[in-house]
Scaffold this motif. Structure first.
Motif, short mmCIF file in Angstrom:
data_model
loop_
_atom_site.label_atom_id
_atom_site.label_comp_id
_atom_site.label_asym_id
_atom_site.label_seq_id
_atom_site.Cartn_x
_atom_site.Cartn_y
_atom_site.Cartn_z
N ASP A 183 0.75 -1.39 0.09
CA ASP A 183 0.02 -0.14 0.14
C ASP A 183 0.77 1.09 -0.06
O ASP A 183 1.80 1.04 0.67
N TYR A 184 0.50 2.03 -0.77
CA TYR A 184 1.36 3.60 -0.83
C TYR A 184 0.98 4.21 0.59
O TYR A 184 -0.12 4.44 1.13
N ASP A 185 2.05 4.65 1.18
CA ASP A 185 2.28 5.41 2.39
C ASP A 185 2.33 6.91 2.03
O ASP A 185 3.40 7.22 1.74
N PHE A 186 1.15 7.59 2.02
CA PHE A 186 1.41 9.17 1.70
C PHE A 186 2.35 9.81 2.67
O PHE A 186 2.55 10.88 2.33
N LEU A 187 2.35 9.45 4.01
CA LEU A 187 3.35 10.09 4.86
C LEU A 187 4.70 9.95 4.68
O LEU A 187 5.43 10.66 5.20
N SER A 188 5.27 8.86 3.82
CA SER A 188 6.57 8.77 3.86
C SER A 188 7.48 9.77 3.20
O SER A 188 8.52 10.33 4.01
N MET A 189 7.00 10.70 2.32
CA MET A 189 7.66 11.83 1.81
C MET A 189 7.70 12.89 2.94
O MET A 189 8.71 13.62 3.12
N HIS A 190 6.56 13.09 3.64
CA HIS A 190 6.63 13.96 4.67
C HIS A 190 7.57 13.70 5.64
O HIS A 190 8.06 14.68 6.25
N LEU A 191 7.58 12.63 6.13
CA LEU A 191 8.76 12.21 6.90
C LEU A 191 10.22 12.55 6.56
O LEU A 191 10.96 13.01 7.31
N GLU A 201 10.78 14.84 4.18
CA GLU A 201 10.97 16.47 4.30
C GLU A 201 11.38 16.79 5.83
O GLU A 201 12.16 17.72 5.83
N HIS A 202 10.45 16.19 6.54
CA HIS A 202 10.77 16.65 8.22
C HIS A 202 12.09 16.47 8.71
O HIS A 202 12.63 17.24 9.30
N SER A 203 12.47 15.31 8.11
CA SER A 203 14.16 14.93 8.59
C SER A 203 15.01 15.87 7.93
O SER A 203 16.04 16.24 8.72
N MET A 204 14.75 16.31 6.66
CA MET A 204 15.58 17.27 5.94
C MET A 204 15.84 18.54 6.57
O MET A 204 16.61 19.14 6.62
N LYS A 205 14.48 19.05 7.24
CA LYS A 205 14.55 20.23 7.86
C LYS A 205 14.93 20.24 9.29
O LYS A 205 15.47 21.30 9.58
N LYS A 206 14.82 19.20 9.95
CA LYS A 206 15.20 19.14 11.44
C LYS A 206 16.50 18.39 11.59
O LYS A 206 17.30 18.94 12.61
N SER A 228 11.68 19.82 -9.55
CA SER A 228 11.85 21.08 -8.68
C SER A 228 10.81 21.64 -7.89
O SER A 228 10.79 22.42 -6.94
N SER A 229 9.69 21.48 -8.53
CA SER A 229 8.52 22.03 -7.94
C SER A 229 8.16 21.29 -6.66
O SER A 229 7.71 22.07 -5.62
N GLY A 230 8.75 20.19 -6.34
CA GLY A 230 8.56 19.52 -5.05
C GLY A 230 10.10 19.38 -4.20
O GLY A 230 10.27 18.82 -3.43
N ALA A 231 10.87 20.43 -4.62
CA ALA A 231 12.30 20.54 -3.98
C ALA A 231 11.97 20.37 -2.59
O ALA A 231 11.37 21.30 -2.05
N PHE A 232 13.12 20.03 -1.61
CA PHE A 232 13.11 19.95 -0.49
C PHE A 232 13.82 21.26 0.09
O PHE A 232 14.67 21.55 -0.73
N GLU A 233 13.57 21.76 1.16
CA GLU A 233 14.44 22.62 1.67
C GLU A 233 15.41 22.08 2.78
O GLU A 233 14.94 21.31 3.35
#
Length: 114
Positions: A6-14, A16-21, A37-42
């Motif tokens: 099953d697709y876990d839609f939270l994976s990329m949010h996790l 991204e959170h790791s990249m920021k924190k 680039s439209s979905g580039a991580f900060e």
């Protein structure tokens, strides 16, 4: 064939959170005209991480297609992180266009030899 998962839609949010924190020593390079680039991580400079966008670049954007000043800064950053000197790719000094930088992908090279 395939994977029943099953697709876990939270994976990329996790991610991204790791990249920021907490992600340290990350260097992200995107092409300005690459749809990805439209979905580039900060990145978080406080975590000693950097991000670059290659003006006019596409999906083939790389460290060696950055403008000379940014390329030098990126190479110096990598050198500092690894504790070893890094020399610029020879053709990168002459031109910063994607056409002048050979793409080396060991997986593709191996496939072509098979």
């Amino acid at each position: 064939m395939g994977v029943d998962k099953d697709y876990d839609f939270l994976s990329m949010h996790l991610v991204e959170h790791s990249m920021k924190k907490s992600a340290r020593h990350m260097m992200l390079i995107y092409g300005e005209n690459d749809p990805w680039s439209s979905g580039a991580f900060e990145v978080n400079p406080a975590n000693d991480s950097v991000g670059y966008f290659v003006a006019g670049g596409n999906h083939g954007a790389s460290l060696y297609t950055l403008p000379a000043a940014e390329q030098g800064a990126a190479l110096q950053q990598l050198s500092d992180w690894m504790g070893v000197p890094i020399r610029p790719f020879p053709s990168a000094a002459a031109s910063n266009t994607a056409e002048d930088v050979p793409v080396v992908n060991p997986v593709l090279e191996r496939r072509h030899r098979l």
